[in-house]
Scaffold this motif. Structure first.
Motif, PDB file in Angstrom:
ATOM      1  N   UNK A 329      44.043 -94.588  26.977  1.00  0.00           N
ATOM      2  CA  UNK A 329      44.812 -94.062  25.470  1.00  0.00           C
ATOM      3  C   UNK A 329      46.225 -94.460  25.672  1.00  0.00           C
ATOM      4  N   UNK A 330      46.741 -94.030  26.887  1.00  0.00           N
ATOM      5  CA  UNK A 330      48.307 -94.481  27.071  1.00  0.00           C
ATOM      6  C   UNK A 330      48.775 -95.694  26.771  1.00  0.00           C
ATOM      7  N   UNK A 331      47.979 -96.583  27.220  1.00  0.00           N
ATOM      8  CA  UNK A 331      48.289 -98.135  27.047  1.00  0.00           C
ATOM      9  C   UNK A 331      47.937 -98.457  25.620  1.00  0.00           C
ATOM     10  N   UNK A 332      47.299 -97.898  24.871  1.00  0.00           N
ATOM     11  CA  UNK A 332      47.150 -98.185  23.451  1.00  0.00           C
ATOM     12  C   UNK A 332      48.090 -97.570  22.704  1.00  0.00           C
ATOM     13  N   UNK A 333      48.911 -96.707  23.331  1.00  0.00           N
ATOM     14  CA  UNK A 333      49.798 -95.749  22.399  1.00  0.00           C
ATOM     15  C   UNK A 333      49.265 -94.582  21.575  1.00  0.00           C
ATOM     16  N   UNK A 334      48.079 -94.232  22.189  1.00  0.00           N
ATOM     17  CA  UNK A 334      47.532 -93.143  21.340  1.00  0.00           C
ATOM     18  C   UNK A 334      47.705 -91.905  22.034  1.00  0.00           C
ATOM     19  N   UNK A 335      48.056 -91.802  23.259  1.00  0.00           N
ATOM     20  CA  UNK A 335      48.286 -90.575  23.804  1.00  0.00           C
ATOM     21  C   UNK A 335      49.663 -90.606  24.696  1.00  0.00           C
ATOM     22  N   UNK A 336      50.438 -89.647  24.168  1.00  0.00           N
ATOM     23  CA  UNK A 336      51.871 -89.546  24.715  1.00  0.00           C
ATOM     24  C   UNK A 336      51.710 -89.270  26.221  1.00  0.00           C
ATOM     25  N   UNK A 386      46.269 -89.010  12.394  1.00  0.00           N
ATOM     26  CA  UNK A 386      47.391 -90.229  12.339  1.00  0.00           C
ATOM     27  C   UNK A 386      47.045 -91.368  13.496  1.00  0.00           C
ATOM     28  N   UNK A 387      45.787 -91.103  14.097  1.00  0.00           N
ATOM     29  CA  UNK A 387      45.340 -91.992  15.113  1.00  0.00           C
ATOM     30  C   UNK A 387      45.756 -91.856  16.465  1.00  0.00           C
ATOM     31  N   UNK A 388      46.455 -90.650  16.728  1.00  0.00           N
ATOM     32  CA  UNK A 388      47.006 -90.190  18.012  1.00  0.00           C
ATOM     33  C   UNK A 388      45.797 -89.324  18.789  1.00  0.00           C
ATOM     34  N   UNK A 389      45.823 -89.289  20.102  1.00  0.00           N
ATOM     35  CA  UNK A 389      44.787 -88.521  20.662  1.00  0.00           C
ATOM     36  C   UNK A 389      45.368 -87.297  21.562  1.00  0.00           C
TER      37      UNK A 389
END
Length: 662
Positions: A329-336, A386-389
């Motif tokens: 998820x971090x690599x996909x920009x979904x998890x900060x 918003x697509x984030x996780x």
């Protein structure tokens, strides 16, 4: 030797420390004989290859088990026709051939190679069993069997657990049928019956283990065994345990201390009996910090296996799996990244808190710490609009797999602490202090000399003497012939070694070199490796090649002098204090801030004396916010635990503590 005794005489070792802990199925006087009937030399219809003749057995419930008559070659039964829709014809409903709950019948004579077991005991309660009618669920194997015979299966009774009296099947068979070898190993029915005997129903196999497998099962709370076992019932009710994890261990592999993987044989240090004793001590006789240790429920055995029953961790997610998903998820920009690091800090605070309790209070070392051996609860990733996780903030950790863990016998006085014990091994300069004393200096020895040019020099013959021995003590340290000075003073010294083909990074340098090591320091090394892998998303090194290649590298080679070509070797970076450069060259600095790096670096010191212990880790600035919040609670827990252990001291004299072996 306690450990050897426990392995060679497991039942005695268990009952000595924890009576009634180990329950055996090997001498069950109430186990009935369950007969499986197979049809010999049956002719198969050419038009309907699945059509065949099967034989039904009459169920009897003798008042005395000795009244049961085994199957004989002079017996006979009536046939039942099995059709392609797996439904027996009405021939099965004959008055003298009625199948009842509790019986197990083996159907044969079809186009099958394997024998077919039918378990008609589908009752889920005593009332349901009395009301149920015979239900036969037939399945078929792939090939025909030329000749079939009668088999006797010896297994524990399920029916008495569910409310019906023990039953024995007997039947009249054709003259050419005979008894053959036991086949319960091939069918798995015996294991299901054993589980039912203890009030469990298998749900699924979770995975293979070194000496067996791990299974998930549910508790059958209405079973007699569960209702009669008040301690187990209370434990499960208080912890709200509905499902259990059952670790099955092959006794033959256990006794030989080996594991067979892909045709290869490995020596292992797993000990399921001692694991049960350790978990019983940690979670039944005592209570782990915030319940961060998997709960022990019971240990029982059959003729061939041990079964260790523990709580099942909901979610079925370990820290390794959680790390992989999070970094994806971090690599996909979904998890900060900062949000993830906050969760990692919280998880590792839990692990540090429970290790503090284990090392300092319980004198217990896990010796098999890894990301896979930390199970997580509430480890959900929530996708926002918003697509984030985001990660569930209620996530919690539990330590599992104590198969290599050990308790160490540490002699102490009422007022002694770990800090006081450390005085025995402290360098001499750490035990010395210089204080001011009244009295005149010896002018001849300590006079400051004024020179002609006005400068002052000190007499080079100056000397010093230690004074004020009012607080000094001599320490009595017992030693053995083979002990060294360090071994005398370290009750946590350990020589348990195990070759690994994977996860070699969790072995401390001394473990890998098969040298005596401090068990607490070994846990801290593994903890440092876990923390690094969680933060970065990959292990620092993951093969023996990385570990061993270091010894062909010149110790004096520096990064500035071309040593950067070795900077893909994580172990080399640790050994030469180049971990920071390793992170820089491999573009990993974004995952580790200054405080976190300092903690990881100190947990991964090659020399055990330089490596952080658990108390230093607990007090590290990276955990400052948690320590401020929980310090008082931790200290209170430690004090109450010491009092509880004093009460348990007579019982603990029987515990099989680790004994150093050379």
């Amino acid at each position: 030797m306690a450990a050897t005794f426990a392995r060679n005489h497991p039942a005695s070792a268990v009952t000595a420390f924890a009576p009634n802990l180990l329950q055996s199925e090997t001498s069950n006087s109430h186990s009935p004989n369950v007969y499986a009937i197979r049809s010999p030399n049956m002719n198969t219809s050419a038009t309907n290859p699945l059509s065949s003749t099967v034989y039904a057995a009459t169920v009897q419930s003798p008042k005395n088990k000795n009244d049961a008559t085994p199957l004989s070659s002079t017996s006979s039964v009536s046939p039942v026709t099995a059709t392609t829709d797996n439904t027996p014809s009405s021939a099965a409903d004959t008055k003298n051939n009625t199948l009842m709950p509790g019986s197990t019948v083996l159907y044969g004579g079809m186009t099958t190679e394997e024998d077919l077991l039918i378990n008609v005991n589908d009752a889920t309660s005593a009332a349901a069993q009395r009301e149920m009618e015979c239900k036969v669920d037939m399945t078929y194997a792939d090939r025909a069997r030329a000749s079939l015979s009668v088999t006797q299966i010896s297994s524990p009774s399920v029916s008495d657990e569910l409310g019906s009296p023990p039953s024995v099947c007997s039947a009249n068979l054709p003259e050419d049928l005979c008894l053959t070898e036991l086949i319960y190993q091939l069918t798995g029915v015996d294991e299901e019956l054993i589980f039912a005997k203890h009030g469990y129903k298998k749900i699924r196999k979770v995975c293979d283990t070194l000496q067996g497998e791990l299974m998930e099962a549910e508790i059958v709370k209405h079973s007699k065994s569960f209702q009669k076992d008040q301690a187990r019932r209370k434990l499960c009710e208080n912890a709200n345990i509905q499902r259990v994890a059952i670790k099955k261990v092959d006794k033959c592999l256990f006794k030989q201390r080996i594991a067979k993987i892909d045709g290869m044989v490995y020596c292992v240090e797993e000990d399921v009996v001692k694991e049960a004793l350790v978990l019983h001590h940690l979670t039944v006789d005592n209570r782990a910090t915030a319940n961060y240790v998997v709960q022990f429920i019971e240990l029982f055995e059959s003729e061939e296996n041990y079964y260790l029953v523990m709580e099942y961790i909901d979610g079925d997610c370990n820290l390794q799996q959680f790390t992989e998903i999070a970094h994806q998820y971090i690599a996909e920009g979904k998890l900060k990244l900062k949000a993830y690091q906050k969760i990692v800090k919280y998880i590792f605070w839990q692990l540090v808190a429970v290790l503090y309790w284990l090392h300092r209070d319980m004198k217990c070392c896990h010796l098999n710490l890894s990301l896979e051996n930390v199970m997580l609860q509430n480890a959900q990733f929530t996708e926002n609009d918003d697509g984030t996780v985001t990660v569930n903030p209620s996530i919690s950790a539990k330590l599992v797999d104590f198969g290599r863990s050990e308790l160490f016998k540490v002699k102490s006085t009422t007022a002694s602490t770990d800090a006081e014990s450390a005085l025995l091994v402290a360098p001499r300069h750490e035990m010395l202090s210089f204080e001011s004393h009244s009295g005149e200096c010896d002018v001849a020895k300590r006079k400051f000399i004024e020179n002609e040019d006005g400068t002052v020099s000190v007499n080079p013959s100056i000397s010093a003497k230690l004074v004020d021995f009012g607080r000094s003590e001599l320490f009595k340290v017992k030693s053995t012939t083979a002990s060294t000075d360090a071994e005398k003073a370290n009750p946590f010294l350990c020589t348990k070694h195990e070759a690994r083909m994977e996860d070699v990074q969790y072995l401390s340098p001394r473990q890998y070199q098969e040298e005596a090591f401090d068990a607490r320091a070994a846990d801290m090394w593994a903890l440092g490796q876990m923390l690094y892998a969680c933060c970065v998303g990959a292990p620092l090194y993951a093969s023996m090649a990385d570990f061993e290649s270091d010894y062909s590298i010149d110790d004096d080679t520096d990064v500035e002098d071309g040593g950067d070509k070795y900077m893909n070797n994580g172990f080399w970076a640790i050994k030469h204090n180049k971990l920071k450069q390793y992170l820089q060259i491999n573009n990993l600095t974004k995952f580790v801030n200054a405080k976190l790096f300092d903690l990881i670096d100190h947990c991964l010191k090659i020399e055990e004396a330089e490596r952080f212990d658990i108390e230093q880790t607990l007090r590290h600035p990276w955990y400052k916010s948690y320590l401020v919040k929980y310090k008082e609670r931790i200290e209170k827990k430690s004090m109450s635990q010491q009092e509880r252990l004093k009460e348990q001291k007579p019982k603990l004299t029987l515990f099989p503590y680790y004994q150093l072996q050379y």
